[in-house]
Design a protein around this motif. Structure first.
Motif, PDB file in Angstrom:
ATOM      1  N   MET A   1     -35.332   3.886   3.556  1.00 35.80           N
ATOM      2  CA  MET A   1     -35.618   2.396   3.438  1.00 35.80           C
ATOM      3  C   MET A   1     -34.545   1.767   2.656  1.00 35.80           C
ATOM      4  O   MET A   1     -34.248   1.756   1.800  1.00 35.80           O
ATOM      5  N   THR A   2     -33.980   0.874   3.498  1.00 39.39           N
ATOM      6  CA  THR A   2     -32.853   0.146   2.765  1.00 39.39           C
ATOM      7  C   THR A   2     -33.306  -1.021   1.858  1.00 39.39           C
ATOM      8  O   THR A   2     -34.586  -1.309   1.586  1.00 39.39           O
ATOM      9  N   GLN A   5     -34.608  -3.889   3.534  1.00 42.42           N
ATOM     10  CA  GLN A   5     -36.276  -3.996   4.095  1.00 42.42           C
ATOM     11  C   GLN A   5     -37.089  -3.749   3.151  1.00 42.42           C
ATOM     12  O   GLN A   5     -38.437  -4.333   3.171  1.00 42.42           O
ATOM     13  N   LYS A   6     -36.811  -3.163   1.685  1.00 39.49           N
ATOM     14  CA  LYS A   6     -37.631  -3.344   0.647  1.00 39.49           C
ATOM     15  C   LYS A   6     -37.856  -4.638   0.071  1.00 39.49           C
ATOM     16  O   LYS A   6     -39.012  -5.013  -0.041  1.00 39.49           O
ATOM     17  N   ASN A  45     -41.975  -0.419  11.514  1.00 39.74           N
ATOM     18  CA  ASN A  45     -41.395   0.528  10.939  1.00 39.74           C
ATOM     19  C   ASN A  45     -42.139   1.515  10.040  1.00 39.74           C
ATOM     20  O   ASN A  45     -42.919   1.072   9.110  1.00 39.74           O
ATOM     21  N   VAL A  46     -42.102   2.892  10.104  1.00 39.30           N
ATOM     22  CA  VAL A  46     -43.036   3.666   9.401  1.00 39.30           C
ATOM     23  C   VAL A  46     -42.655   3.593   7.719  1.00 39.30           C
ATOM     24  O   VAL A  46     -43.672   3.700   7.199  1.00 39.30           O
ATOM     25  N   ASN A  47     -41.459   3.681   7.530  1.00 39.95           N
ATOM     26  CA  ASN A  47     -41.024   3.600   5.946  1.00 39.95           C
ATOM     27  C   ASN A  47     -41.712   2.303   5.413  1.00 39.95           C
ATOM     28  O   ASN A  47     -42.356   2.208   4.553  1.00 39.95           O
ATOM     29  N   VAL A  48     -41.235   0.981   6.185  1.00 37.81           N
ATOM     30  CA  VAL A  48     -41.774  -0.185   5.688  1.00 37.81           C
ATOM     31  C   VAL A  48     -43.423  -0.227   5.472  1.00 37.81           C
ATOM     32  O   VAL A  48     -43.673  -0.718   4.635  1.00 37.81           O
ATOM     33  N   ALA A  50     -45.598   2.281   5.353  1.00 35.92           N
ATOM     34  CA  ALA A  50     -45.808   3.160   4.147  1.00 35.92           C
ATOM     35  C   ALA A  50     -45.705   2.438   2.899  1.00 35.92           C
ATOM     36  O   ALA A  50     -46.564   2.465   2.015  1.00 35.92           O
ATOM     37  N   TYR A  51     -44.582   1.743   2.698  1.00 35.94           N
ATOM     38  CA  TYR A  51     -44.233   1.131   1.454  1.00 35.94           C
ATOM     39  C   TYR A  51     -45.133  -0.113   1.264  1.00 35.94           C
ATOM     40  O   TYR A  51     -45.749  -0.348   0.210  1.00 35.94           O
ATOM     41  N   GLU A  54     -48.845   1.301   0.262  1.00 31.58           N
ATOM     42  CA  GLU A  54     -48.754   1.637  -1.177  1.00 31.58           C
ATOM     43  C   GLU A  54     -48.615   0.566  -2.187  1.00 31.58           C
ATOM     44  O   GLU A  54     -49.505   0.740  -3.004  1.00 31.58           O
TER      45      GLU A  54
END
Length: 156
Positions: A1-2, A5-6, A45-48, A50-51, A54
């Motif tokens: 994740m960039t 994006q974070k 986006n899967v990573n975004v 999930a973040y 969380e």
């Protein structure tokens, strides 16, 4: 994740507005329609995702008192370890008085709630009993499996 994006995800968590969050994370984008589409796409986006999930879980854990925290608080109130702020007087002439002991009424209520939690007293009696013999239901089932006998109203 960039990092962008974070930053987007953190901004999104403020008010759940993907358009505003995208424009904050990517300041070069000026059009709302572009930011809205890109923000929606980023939320898939899967990573975004999930973040975000969380972080929402973390925020929920911080906001909602857990059982242990409630029990510790009730115990501290019951023991008189907590202080409370009160006002003496009415209106603008009221004086604020800090660090007054919790009232006996509040301490008693805390003790009562703790006692209920640990089932220290109860009006209900727990009775354990065993029955010997065959219940009416067992007799009816037995008669249903037996072709020769008919169930009468007296059997019920």
């Amino acid at each position: 994740m960039t990092e962008a994006q974070k930053r987007f995800a953190d901004e999104y968590l403020i008010d759940l507005n993907a358009t505003r969050a995208y424009k904050t994370a990517y300041p070069s984008v000026k059009k709302d329609s572009t930011a809205a589409a890109a923000g929606t796409r980023l939320l898939r986006n899967v990573n975004v995702l999930a973040y975000v999930e969380e972080r929402m879980k973390q925020l929920e854990d911080q906001a909602i008192a857990k059982q242990e925290e409630v029990l510790k608080y009730l115990t501290s109130v019951m023991r008189g370890e907590c202080k409370e702020e009160t006002l003496r007087g009415i209106g603008e002439g009221a004086q604020r008085i800090d660090d007054i002991d919790v009232s006996a009424k509040d301490r008693l209520k805390a003790a009562e709630l703790l006692g209920k939690r640990y089932s220290m007293w109860t009006d209900k009696k727990e009775v354990k009993a065993t029955f010997e013999g065959v219940s009416k239901l067992d007799k009816i089932i037995e008669q249903l499996t037996d072709d020769d006998e008919e169930i009468t109203e007296d059997d019920l």
